[in-house]
Write a protein that holds these residues in place. Structure first.
Motif, short mmCIF file in Angstrom:
data_model
loop_
_atom_site.label_atom_id
_atom_site.label_comp_id
_atom_site.label_asym_id
_atom_site.label_seq_id
_atom_site.Cartn_x
_atom_site.Cartn_y
_atom_site.Cartn_z
N HIS A 409 36.59 -81.60 45.48
CA HIS A 409 37.17 -83.09 45.84
C HIS A 409 35.21 -83.82 45.69
O HIS A 409 35.56 -84.84 44.75
N SER A 410 34.27 -83.33 46.66
CA SER A 410 33.17 -83.98 46.30
C SER A 410 32.62 -84.53 44.93
O SER A 410 31.99 -85.45 44.82
N LEU A 411 32.84 -82.82 44.05
CA LEU A 411 31.75 -83.30 43.06
C LEU A 411 32.67 -83.74 42.10
O LEU A 411 32.46 -84.70 40.58
N HIS A 412 34.19 -84.01 42.22
CA HIS A 412 35.33 -84.63 41.49
C HIS A 412 34.83 -86.67 41.92
O HIS A 412 34.70 -86.94 40.12
N GLN A 413 34.43 -87.09 42.64
CA GLN A 413 34.41 -88.22 42.74
C GLN A 413 32.94 -88.80 41.90
O GLN A 413 32.83 -90.14 41.83
N MET A 414 32.57 -87.74 42.86
CA MET A 414 30.32 -87.90 42.00
C MET A 414 30.78 -88.32 40.11
O MET A 414 30.06 -89.42 39.31
N HIS A 415 31.96 -87.65 39.84
CA HIS A 415 31.94 -86.90 38.53
C HIS A 415 32.82 -88.85 38.22
O HIS A 415 32.65 -89.60 36.68
N LEU A 416 33.67 -88.79 38.84
CA LEU A 416 34.18 -90.46 38.35
C LEU A 416 33.24 -91.48 38.36
O LEU A 416 33.71 -91.97 37.36
N GLN A 417 32.23 -91.22 40.25
CA GLN A 417 31.38 -92.50 39.69
C GLN A 417 30.43 -92.68 38.73
O GLN A 417 29.79 -94.01 38.04
N GLU A 418 29.78 -91.35 37.78
CA GLU A 418 29.30 -90.83 36.93
C GLU A 418 29.95 -91.92 35.54
O GLU A 418 28.91 -92.26 34.50
N VAL A 419 31.54 -91.36 35.40
CA VAL A 419 31.67 -92.04 34.68
C VAL A 419 32.48 -94.03 34.23
O VAL A 419 31.58 -94.80 32.72
N GLN A 420 32.11 -93.74 35.18
CA GLN A 420 31.98 -95.81 35.02
C GLN A 420 30.69 -96.49 35.56
O GLN A 420 30.36 -97.71 34.74
N ILE A 421 29.32 -95.79 35.07
CA ILE A 421 28.34 -96.67 35.61
C ILE A 421 27.69 -96.34 34.02
O ILE A 421 27.74 -95.32 33.57
N LYS A 422 27.55 -97.22 33.89
CA LYS A 422 26.63 -96.97 32.56
C LYS A 422 25.60 -96.05 32.23
O LYS A 422 24.70 -96.18 33.01
#
Length: 783
Positions: A409-422
Motif C-alpha cells: 500500500h505504501s508503494l502504491h500510494q507513492m506510485h500514484l504520486q509519481e504518476v500525478q507529478i510531471k
C-alpha cells in the motif's frame, strides 16, 4: 470412535518420527544453499530463523574462524510457516489488478542463524547484491529495487540488523513480539514494529488464577528487560487479586553453570506460568521436555516449539497446557494455500525439497541434486504433525502477512504520486522511496529518559521535553509520565532503564572496614602485651599499689571492648545485631565500674585518717569490689528489657547511598539504646567525680589524675558520638560507632596503664619500695 482416532493419530505421529529418524539423508540435503530468491520488480528482504548450526564439543576448525568441526544442522520447520505467509501475501498482491498494477513484488530470503556475524553478513550480501562474493559497500551490483527488510522473531535480531540499516536510512519492519527498545526512534529511526503493544495478557492470566482459585503459582521469565517489566506487571496484578508467587525463575542465557540451581524448588507448586517470546524460551522448552516434568499445569503466552523431533512424545510435559495469545484475524485462505504448496510448484524454495525428502521419502538426483518424482502419493504439508508444521496461522505469520500488505500500500500510494507529478525534462520520473517521505511535526519527539510537558495556550501536539526525575525512567518515546523504579532498583544516568541496586555493608574487604579491624586487633594485641607486663611484674610496688586484681579485671575488659567492635564489621545477621549492643553495653559497664571501684578504693584508703567502724569494715571486706557485679546487673537488667520489648534487627536502607541497598542493624528501641549510653556516661561521671576528689591525695603514682583524664575523654567521646552518628548515612554511620568504641577503649588503656608501663619498662629505679617510702613521707609532711 474416539479411541480409534486417538490410536490412528498416535501411529501417524510415530510414523513421521520414525521416518525422520531412520531415513537415509542424502548429501544434497546439506549442499543446497541457505538463501533463495523470488523474482519481482520490487524486492523485500526476508530474514527469518529457520535453521541454525550448533556444536556439542566446540572443536575449533583448523582454518575457518568462528566455525567448529563438530557442527550439526538443526531445523525448525515450524517457522517455515513464515515463508508460506510471505509467499501467499506476495501472490495475492501480484494477482490483484487494483494494487500495484504493472509492478510485481518479490523477495530475497536469508536464514538467521542467531550468530550476529552471519546475520550482518547476510544483510550486506543483500544490500550490495553480491550474493556470497566480496562486499562492496554503497553499491548495488544486482541493480535490484529494494523496498524494505522483514526481520524477526527475536528483538535482538531486529536490533542487530536495524543498527546497520539505519546507517542508510533503510526501512525495516519487525514481525516479532513488541519490544519497547525497538521503539526508540533515536536509536532505530527506520524500524517499525508490526506487533501491537499489548498489556492485557498478564491480567488475563491472573484472572484465570483467580477463577480456578490457584493462589500459589510459580513464575518463569526471561532474564532481560522484558522479563523484568512483565515481572513487575505480574506482581502488581497478583497482589491486587490475592495471588501469591511461590518462586521466580529467570531463564539464563547459558544453561551450563546455572542448570542444577534453576530446577530447585520446582515442586513447590503445581501451577507454573511461563512468559516470554519464542527465542528466549527455546532452551527452557527443550529442558522441560527432556526432564518430563509432568503433573504440572503450565500457563504460557506462546506455544512450545519442539526443534528436536526425536524427543517428541504424545504425552510430553506440555500436553494440557493453557496458552494465552493475542486475538487476531485468522485467514482460512492461507490454510488452503498451504495444502497446494509443493517443491515442483516453487522450485526456487530450498526448504520444500528437504521437507519432501525427510517426510515423504523423496530422493535427490546424484547429478544436480534435483528432487525426483518418486515420493509418497498425496504428499502435502497439511498431513504433517502440528509439532513439525502447524496449519493454524501463528501471530508472527499474521504480522508478516500484514507487513507485506503495508509495504504494498505504501508503494502504491507513492506510485500514484509519481504518476500525478510531471516528469523531469529528460523524461525520467521522480523516484520515491519510503525513507524520503517528509515529516511534519510541531515538536520533536521526546526520547527515552524524557517526558512531555504541555505548553499552556498551545495545541496538544506542541510540547517541551523535560528529563525524568530522580529514580524515574521512560524507555519509550513521547510519554506523558515517567515510571518510578522499584525500591530495589535505581535509574541509570540516561533515565531509560532501571538497574538493580547492589547490597552493601561495612565489610572487611572495604578499606574502611579493613582499617578499623586492623586497629581493633592491634590495640587488642597491645592490651594483651600490657597484661603480660603486669603479670610478669605482679610483685612490684607499682602493680600492687592500686589493687592488682582490679587492674587485671580492667585490662581483660578493655580487651573485650576492643574486640566487640568487630561485631559491627561484616554482613549483619540477627545474632550479630543482638550481640553488638549487648556485648558493647556489658563490657563497657564492667570497665567503667572497675574504674569507679579503683577511685573509691583510693578515697577510702586516704580520706579515712581516723576510720570509724563502717569505714574500717568497708576497707577490710573489700566492699568496693562489689561495685562491679552490682553495676553490671543493672546494665543487664536494662539490656534484658531492651531485648524483650524491641530487640535490634536487620534493616535494609534503600536511600542511604545511590544505587545501593545498605544492610545494617537497626537498634530496635532508640530509647533503650540511649538508656544504655546514658547509664555508661553516668558511670563515667561517677568515676570522674571520685577520681577528682582524690586528685591531691598522696598517691605515689598519681593514678587518680589518670583515672580522671580517662573518664573525661570517655565522656567527651560518647557525648560527641550522638550528633555525629545521627548526621551521617550509610557505612560511615556504622564506622562512627566502631571508631567511638575504639577511641574510648584506647583512652582507658592509654591514660591509666601507659604511665605504669613506662615506669616498669623504662624507669625501673622508680619502681622500688625505698623510693616509694621517701616520696610518700615527703608528701605527708606537706599535707
Amino acid at each position: 470412535m474416539f479411541s480409534c482416532i486417538f490410536i490412528s493419530s498416535l501411529l501417524l505421529i510415530a510414523k513421521f518420527v520414525l521416518t525422520f529418524m531412520h531415513v537415509n539423508i542424502s548429501k544434497c540435503f546439506y549442499k543446497i544453499t541457505e538463501d533463495f530468491h523470488h523474482e519481482g520488480d520490487v524486492v523485500i528482504g526476508a530474514f527469518f530463523p529457520l535453521h541454525t548450526y550448533y556444536t556439542k564439543n566446540k572443536i575449533p576448525h583448523s582454518y575457518l574462524p568462528y566455525y567448529y568441526k563438530d557442527n550439526y544442522l538443526q531445523y525448525n520447520f515450524k517457522n517455515y510457516q513464515y515463508i508460506l505467509a510471505l509467499v501467499f501475501a506476495i501472490e495475492e498482491i501480484n494477482d490483484n489488478p487494483n494494487l500495484l498494477p504493472n509492478i510485481s513484488l518479490g523477495f530475497d530470503f536469508y536464514n538467521v542463524r542467531f550468530i550476529e556475524k552471519d546475520t550482518l553478513m547476510n544483510v550486506c550480501f543483500w544490500l550490495t547484491g553480491q550474493g556470497q562474493k566480496n562486499i562492496l559497500p554503497n553499491y548495488n551490483c544486482g541493480k535490484s529495487n529494494f523496498a524494505t527488510a522483514l526481520t524477526g522473531t527475536a528483538w535482538t535480531t531486529s536490533a542487530q540488523i536495524g543498527t546497520l540499516l539505519q546507517l542508510f536510512k533503510f526501512p525495516q519492519l519487525s514481525f516479532g513480539p513488541y519490544d519497547s527498545i525497538l521503539s526508540d526512534r533515536g536509536q532505530y529511526s527506520s524500524l517499525y514494529q508490526m506487533a501491537s503493544k499489548y498489556t492485557s495478557i498478564s491480567l488475563g492470566i491472573v484472572s484465570l488464577m483467580v477463577h480456578f482459585r490457584w493462589s500459589w503459582v510459580g513464575l518463569i521469565l526471561p532474564d532481560n528487560h522484558k522479563g523484568n517489566k512483565i515481572l513487575s506487571e505480574f506482581r502488581e496484578d497478583m497482589e491486587r487479586k490475592g495471588v501469591c508467587i511461590a518462586f521466580v525463575k529467570m531463564i539464563p542465557m547459558t544453561w551450563n553453570a546455572y542448570y542444577n540451581k534453576f530446577w530447585e524448588n520446582m515442586d513447590e507448586t503445581n501451577v507454573i506460568i511461563i512468559y516470554g517470546d519464542i527465542d528466549s524460551l527455546t532452551g527452557l522448552m527443550r529442558n522441560i521436555g527432556q526432564r518430563l516434568l509432568t503433573a504440572k499445569v503450565w500457563i504460557m503466552n506462546t506455544e512450545p516449539h519442539i526443534t528436536d523431533y526425536a524427543d517428541y512424545f504424545m504425552l510430553d510435559s506440555f500436553h494440557g497446557s493453557l496458552i494465552f495469545t493475542h486475538n487476531y484475524r485468522k485467514s482460512f485462505k492461507i490454510s488452503n494455500f498451504i495444502q497446494t504448496v509443493n517443491p515442483y510448484k516453487y522450485p526456487e524454495d530450498i526448504y520444500l525439497p528437504k521437507l519432501w525428502h525427510l517426510f515423504f521419502k523423496c530422493s535427490f538426483s546424484d547429478v544436480d541434486c534435483r528432487l525426483l518424482a518418486n515420493c509418497q502419493p498425496n504428499a502435502s504439508l497439511d498431513v504433517l504433525p502440528s509439532h513439525i508444521l502447524d496449519m493454524v496461522i501463528s501471530e508472527e505469520s499474521n504480522n508478516i502477512y500484514n507487513a507485506v500488505y503495508a509495504v504494498a500500500h505504501s508503494l502504491h500510494q507513492m506510485h500514484l504520486q509519481e504518476v500525478q507529478i510531471k516528469p523531469h525534462e529528460n523524461g525520467e520520473a521522480i523516484a520515491f522511496f519510503p525513507w524520503q517521505i517528509p515529516q511534519s511535526v510541531c515538536s520533536e519527539s521526546c526520547g527515552p529518559g524524557f517526558r512531555k510537558v504541555t505548553l499552556e495556550g498551545k495545541a496538544i501536539c506542541c510540547y517541551n521535553c523535560t528529563p525524568c526525575a530522580d529514580n524515574e525512567i521512560s524507555n519509550e518515546t513521547d510519554v506523558d509520565q515517567c515510571v518510578k523504579c522499584p525500591e530495589s532498583h535505581y535509574s541509570n544516568t540516561e533515565k531509560n532503564h532501571c538497574l538493580q541496586k547492589t547490597v552493601i555493608f561495612l565489610a572487611y574487604e572495604d578499606p574502611l572496614g579493613m582499617t578499623l579491624a586492623c586497629i581493633a586487633l592491634c590495640l587488642s594485641a597491645l592490651t594483651a602485651f600490657v597484661i603480660g607486663v603486669f603479670v610478669k611484674y605482679r610483685d612490684t610496688p607499682i602493680v600492687k599499689a592500686n589493687n592488682r586484681g582490679l587492674s587485671y579485671t580492667l585490662l581483660i575488659t578493655i580487651t573485650f571492648c576492643l574486640l566487640c567492635s568487630l561485631n559491627f564489621i561484616g554482613q549483619p545477621n540477627t545474632a550479630s545485631c543482638i550481640l553488638q549492643q549487648n556485648i558493647f553495653g556489658v563490657a563497657f559497664t564492667v570497665a567503667l565500674a572497675t574504674v569507679l571501684a579503683k577511685a573509691i578504693t583510693v578515697v577510702l584508703a586516704f580520706k579515712a585518717t581516723f576510720p570509724g567502724r563502717m569505714v574500717r569494715w568497708l576497707m577490710t571486706s573489700r566492699a568496693p569490689n562489689y561495685i562491679i557485679p552490682l553495676c553490671t546487673l543493672i546494665q543487664l537488667f536494662i539490656c534484658g528489657i531492651w531485648m524483650t520489648m524491641s530487640p535490634p534487627f536487620i534493616h535494609q536502607d534503600n536511600h542511604a547511598e545511590h544505587g545501593h541497598i545498605l544492610l545494617l542493624c537497626n537498634k530496635g528501641s532508640s530509647v533503650a539504646f540511649h538508656c544504655v549510653l546514658g547509664y555508661l556516661c553516668s558511670l563515667a561521671f561517677g568515676g570522674y567525680t571520685m577520681a577528682f576528689l582524690s586528685r591531691n591525695l598522696p598517691d605515689t603514682f598519681n593514678e587518680s589524675k589518670f583515672l580522671s583524664f580517662s573518664m573525661v575523654v570517655f565522656f567527651c567521646v560518647w557525648v560527641t558520638f550522638l550528633p555525629v552518628y545521627h548526621s551521617t548515612k550509610g557505612k560511615v554511620m556504622v564506622a562512627v560507632e566502631v571508631f567511638s568504641i575504639l577511641a574510648s577503649s584506647t583512652a582507658l588503656l592509654g591514660f591509666i596503664f601507659a604511665p605504669k608501663c613506662y615506669i616498669i619498662l623504662f624507669r625501673p629505679e622508680k619502681n622500688s619500695f625505698h623510693r616509694i617510702k621517701d616520696k610518700t613521707y615527703s608528701r605527708w609532711n606537706k599535707i
